[in-house]
Scaffold this active site. Structure first.
Site, PDB file in Angstrom:
ATOM      1  N   ASP A   1      -3.751  -4.409 -17.752  1.00 29.26           N
ATOM      2  CA  ASP A   1      -2.765  -3.403 -18.206  1.00 29.26           C
ATOM      3  C   ASP A   1      -3.005  -2.928 -19.639  1.00 29.26           C
ATOM      4  OD1 ASP A   1      -1.507  -3.923 -15.765  1.00 29.26           O
ATOM      5  OD2 ASP A   1      -0.297  -5.516 -16.629  1.00 29.26           O
TER       6      ASP A   1
ATOM      7  N   HIS B   1       1.133   0.986 -13.143  1.00 24.00           N
ATOM      8  CA  HIS B   1       1.890  -0.210 -13.514  1.00 24.00           C
ATOM      9  C   HIS B   1       3.378   0.150 -13.577  1.00 24.00           C
ATOM     10  CE1 HIS B   1       2.510  -4.158 -15.280  1.00 24.00           C
ATOM     11  NE2 HIS B   1       3.384  -3.570 -16.084  1.00 24.00           N
TER      12      HIS B   1
ATOM     13  N   GLU C   1       6.461   6.198  -9.178  1.00 25.85           N
ATOM     14  CA  GLU C   1       5.015   5.948  -9.051  1.00 25.85           C
ATOM     15  C   GLU C   1       4.415   6.852  -7.979  1.00 25.85           C
ATOM     16  OE1 GLU C   1       3.761   1.825  -8.675  1.00 25.85           O
ATOM     17  OE2 GLU C   1       5.681   1.187  -9.484  1.00 25.85           O
TER      18      GLU C   1
ATOM     19  N   ASN D   1      -5.235   2.615 -12.928  1.00 27.80           N
ATOM     20  CA  ASN D   1      -4.255   1.668 -12.375  1.00 27.80           C
ATOM     21  C   ASN D   1      -2.861   2.238 -12.599  1.00 27.80           C
ATOM     22  OD1 ASN D   1      -3.225  -0.866 -11.369  1.00 27.80           O
ATOM     23  ND2 ASN D   1      -2.752  -1.447 -13.478  1.00 27.80           N
TER      24      ASN D   1
ATOM     25  N   LEU E   1      -4.274  -7.248  -7.394  1.00 26.82           N
ATOM     26  CA  LEU E   1      -3.869  -8.328  -8.291  1.00 26.82           C
ATOM     27  C   LEU E   1      -5.038  -9.114  -8.889  1.00 26.82           C
ATOM     28  CD1 LEU E   1      -0.738  -9.615  -6.335  1.00 26.82           C
ATOM     29  CD2 LEU E   1      -0.836  -8.118  -8.347  1.00 26.82           C
TER      30      LEU E   1
ATOM     31  N   GLY F   1       0.786  -1.227   0.000  1.00 25.58           N
ATOM     32  CA  GLY F   1       0.000   0.000   0.000  1.00 25.58           C
ATOM     33  C   GLY F   1       0.820   1.280   0.000  1.00 25.58           C
ATOM     34  N   SER F   2       2.050   1.235  -0.520  1.00 26.79           N
ATOM     35  CA  SER F   2       2.830   2.477  -0.526  1.00 26.79           C
ATOM     36  C   SER F   2       2.232   3.495  -1.499  1.00 26.79           C
ATOM     37  CB  SER F   2       4.305   2.215  -0.849  1.00 26.79           C
ATOM     38  OG  SER F   2       4.466   1.815  -2.189  1.00 26.79           O
ATOM     39  N   ASN F   3       1.610   3.038  -2.570  1.00 24.05           N
ATOM     40  CA  ASN F   3       0.933   3.981  -3.468  1.00 24.05           C
ATOM     41  C   ASN F   3      -0.310   4.579  -2.817  1.00 24.05           C
ATOM     42  OD1 ASN F   3       2.155   4.362  -6.269  1.00 24.05           O
ATOM     43  ND2 ASN F   3       2.359   2.148  -5.975  1.00 24.05           N
TER      44      ASN F   3
HETATM   45  C1  GRF Z   1       3.387  -1.053  -7.602  1.00 25.91           C
HETATM   46  O1  GRF Z   1       4.646  -1.294  -8.168  1.00 25.91           O
HETATM   47  C2  GRF Z   1       2.367  -0.859  -8.697  1.00 25.91           C
HETATM   48  O2  GRF Z   1       2.895  -0.334  -9.869  1.00 25.91           O
HETATM   49  C3  GRF Z   1       1.887  -2.252  -8.970  1.00 25.91           C
HETATM   50  O3  GRF Z   1       1.918  -2.883  -7.712  1.00 25.91           O
HETATM   51  C4  GRF Z   1       2.858  -2.252  -6.857  1.00 25.91           C
HETATM   52  C5  GRF Z   1       2.120  -1.879  -5.602  1.00 25.91           C
HETATM   53  O4  GRF Z   1       2.954  -1.420  -4.591  1.00 25.91           O
HETATM   54  N1  GRF Z   1       0.619  -2.244  -9.642  1.00 25.91           N
HETATM   55  P1  GRF Z   1       2.347  -0.812  -3.261  1.00 25.91           P
HETATM   56  O5  GRF Z   1       1.470  -1.872  -2.632  1.00 25.91           O
HETATM   57  O6  GRF Z   1       1.573   0.416  -3.625  1.00 25.91           O
HETATM   58  O7  GRF Z   1       3.530  -0.512  -2.386  1.00 25.91           O
END
Ligand code: GRF
Length: 210
Positions: free
Chosen positions: A146, A105, A175, A103, A86, A13-15
């Site tokens: 994708d 990627h 990202e 999304n 996923l 969940g870093s994004n």
């Molecule tokens: C990221 O690299 C994103 O591009 C991909 O999954 C990863 C998720 O990372 N779809 P996080 O859980 O947000 O750290």
């Protein structure tokens, strides 16, 4: 009016965190994350959302398939942001929220995308291919992995001596800069998908915007 965002995540969940931090930093961003869901009970994204006081839920098989559209509709979700989710979204969600599901990627799509291309598999394939540039892509989501129209991309160099970990770190850092901006722009109507699949944006978004 504040646009209501749902984030679906399977991993750390870093994004998601980058989106939450961005929305906190930008006063009057016009968007808020109101719901986070995961197919995995141990996903770090759930803990991050609970710490931020946001509703967080584990989706069982029914909830992530036939039940997902109703779950999103019940919360009046305007935008769905996939952040390392996923699972394939059910078709009724991609059609009902067309142009409102995005999304991120970790490659420059359409290269190194599609079924099985997630996490370290992407960076491994990039390294094996010998390309010298990879990057991050944010795109609208359709019925295939994708595949939907690209909104913004940010290139990242592949450096001599890179391994999967070093490359993944470099791409993830990008990202975190790109995704929150795009999510906010789509949620607030500054990026739109037309019925013929064209993306229009009235704000700068990619690496060239800095
Ligand atoms: C990221 O690299 C994103 O591009 C991909 O999954 C990863 C998720 O990372 N779809 P996080 O859980 O947000 O750290």
């Amino acid at each position: 009016m504040t646009a209501r965002i749902a984030v679906l995540a399977s991993g750390g969940g870093s994004n998601l965190q980058a989106i939450l931090d961005h929305l906190r930093r930008v006063p009057g961003a016009g968007a808020a994350v109101v719901y986070v869901a995961s197919d995995r009970p141990d996903a770090g994204a759930l803990e991050r959302s609970r710490s931020a006081g946001i509703e967080a839920e584990v989706l069982n098989a029914d909830m992530r398939t036939s039940g997902l559209a109703a779950t999103l509709a019940a919360r009046s979700i305007d935008l769905v942001a996939l952040a390392g989710y996923l699972r394939m979204l059910p078709a009724d969600v991609t059609s009902e929220w067309r142009g409102r599901v995005v999304n991120v990627h970790p490659s420059l799509l359409p290269s190194f995308g599609g079924a099985g291309m997630y996490g370290h598999h992407v960076h491994q394939a990039v390294l094996r291919s010998g390309v010298r540039v990879t990057g991050a892509t944010v795109h609208f989501v359709d019925e295939q992995y994708d595949n939907g129209p690209i909104i913004a991309q940010w290139p990242v160099p592949v450096l001599p001596g890179d391994d999967v970990e070093s490359l993944a770190r470099r791409v993830l850092a990008v990202e975190h800069m790109l995704y929150p901006r795009v999510v906010t722009a789509v949620a607030t109507g500054h990026v739109r998908l037309s019925s013929d699949g064209q993306v229009t944006a009235d704000v700068p978004l990619g690496w060239d915007a800095t």
